[in-house]
Design a protein around this motif. Sequence first.
Motif: not given
Length: 185
Positions: A132-147
């Motif tokens: 499974d893969i889950l959303f952790d966070s998204f930094d709107e300033e840098t565009g980095v998506l953490s999963l």
Amino acid sequence: MFIQTEPTPNPNVLKFLPGREVSAAPHEFLTSNEASVSPLAEALFALEGVTGVFYGQDYISVTRDAQGLEWTQMKAPILAAIMDHFVSGAPLLRGGDFNSSSLDGDDTEVVAEIKQLLDSRIRPAVAQDGGDILFDSFDEETGVLSLRLRGACSGCPSSSATLKSGVEQMMKHYVPEVTRVEQVL
């Protein structure tokens, strides 16, 4: 009851398919202490060599100690524990609702788009491999998506390639605000 088994890309994880729904929401147990909320996970952790249990919609992924027993030695006791659980009629989880909803009313439009893409396109593909893969966070300033990767995908040798060549490319295509995808451990 007939339970099928399937290999996963992670050689230390085997996927068990009991031919019925296992869990409406994914659940992961990484310790025997965590497993105490589930009679089945508790029974599986009682077996030698089991180091992780993951429930998907219609499967159970079991992780073994890489330095321990081989699957040929572990498969029969695991199959017996799964069969005993389903034949007993015991609940999968003890008390309470452990459902982890992926949608949150406070999400920005971009985060809602990311979660929708994860749920509709990416999670079903990852589930085929027992994870499974889950959303952790998204930094709107840098565009980095953490999963977060769970089940067979957690610790899989090909997980970083899957994240970079598969998930990151798809996210960048459908959600241009995403510049990079990272795994949270």
